[in-house]
Design a protein around this motif. Sequence first.
Motif, PDB file in Angstrom:
ATOM      1  N   ASP A  46       0.880  -1.161   0.000  1.00 42.27           N
ATOM      2  CA  ASP A  46       0.000   0.000   0.000  1.00 42.27           C
ATOM      3  C   ASP A  46       0.920   1.214   0.000  1.00 42.27           C
ATOM      4  N   VAL A  47       0.669   2.187  -0.887  1.00 39.23           N
ATOM      5  CA  VAL A  47       1.568   3.329  -1.049  1.00 39.23           C
ATOM      6  C   VAL A  47       0.952   4.585  -0.436  1.00 39.23           C
ATOM      7  N   ILE A  48       1.764   5.282   0.355  1.00 36.15           N
ATOM      8  CA  ILE A  48       1.363   6.557   0.928  1.00 36.15           C
ATOM      9  C   ILE A  48       2.358   7.603   0.452  1.00 36.15           C
ATOM     10  N   ASP A  49       1.857   8.639  -0.233  1.00 38.31           N
ATOM     11  CA  ASP A  49       2.701   9.741  -0.680  1.00 38.31           C
ATOM     12  C   ASP A  49       2.759  10.755   0.455  1.00 38.31           C
ATOM     13  N   CYS A  50       3.925  10.945   1.036  1.00 38.31           N
ATOM     14  CA  CYS A  50       4.089  11.865   2.167  1.00 38.31           C
ATOM     15  C   CYS A  50       4.113  13.326   1.737  1.00 38.31           C
ATOM     16  N   LYS A  51       4.208  13.569   0.435  1.00 34.12           N
ATOM     17  CA  LYS A  51       4.161  14.923  -0.132  1.00 34.12           C
ATOM     18  C   LYS A  51       5.165  15.866   0.527  1.00 34.12           C
ATOM     19  N   GLY A  52       6.365  15.335   0.811  1.00 35.37           N
ATOM     20  CA  GLY A  52       7.433  16.152   1.374  1.00 35.37           C
ATOM     21  C   GLY A  52       7.365  16.371   2.871  1.00 35.37           C
TER      22      GLY A  52
END
Length: 68
Positions: A46-52
């Motif tokens: 499962d992928v979570i984009d932390c957005k920096g």
Amino acid sequence: MAQMLFKNAQLLDPAKDSLQGGISVLVEGETIREVSAKPIKAANADVIDCKGRTLMPGLIDCHVHVML
């Protein structure tokens, strides 16, 4: 075992005493399996984009509540 991939995170590098951006962290169950500045391939994660945003693994285990 379930995998989670955190991508595009900032992570503190104690050796450099600074935040490093664009980091990916692969977690399997309760274990950090891989940390890399390069993309990590994990087809079933499962992928979570932390957005920096800053990712601080393990910090939840390193705190106390002091009450008087």
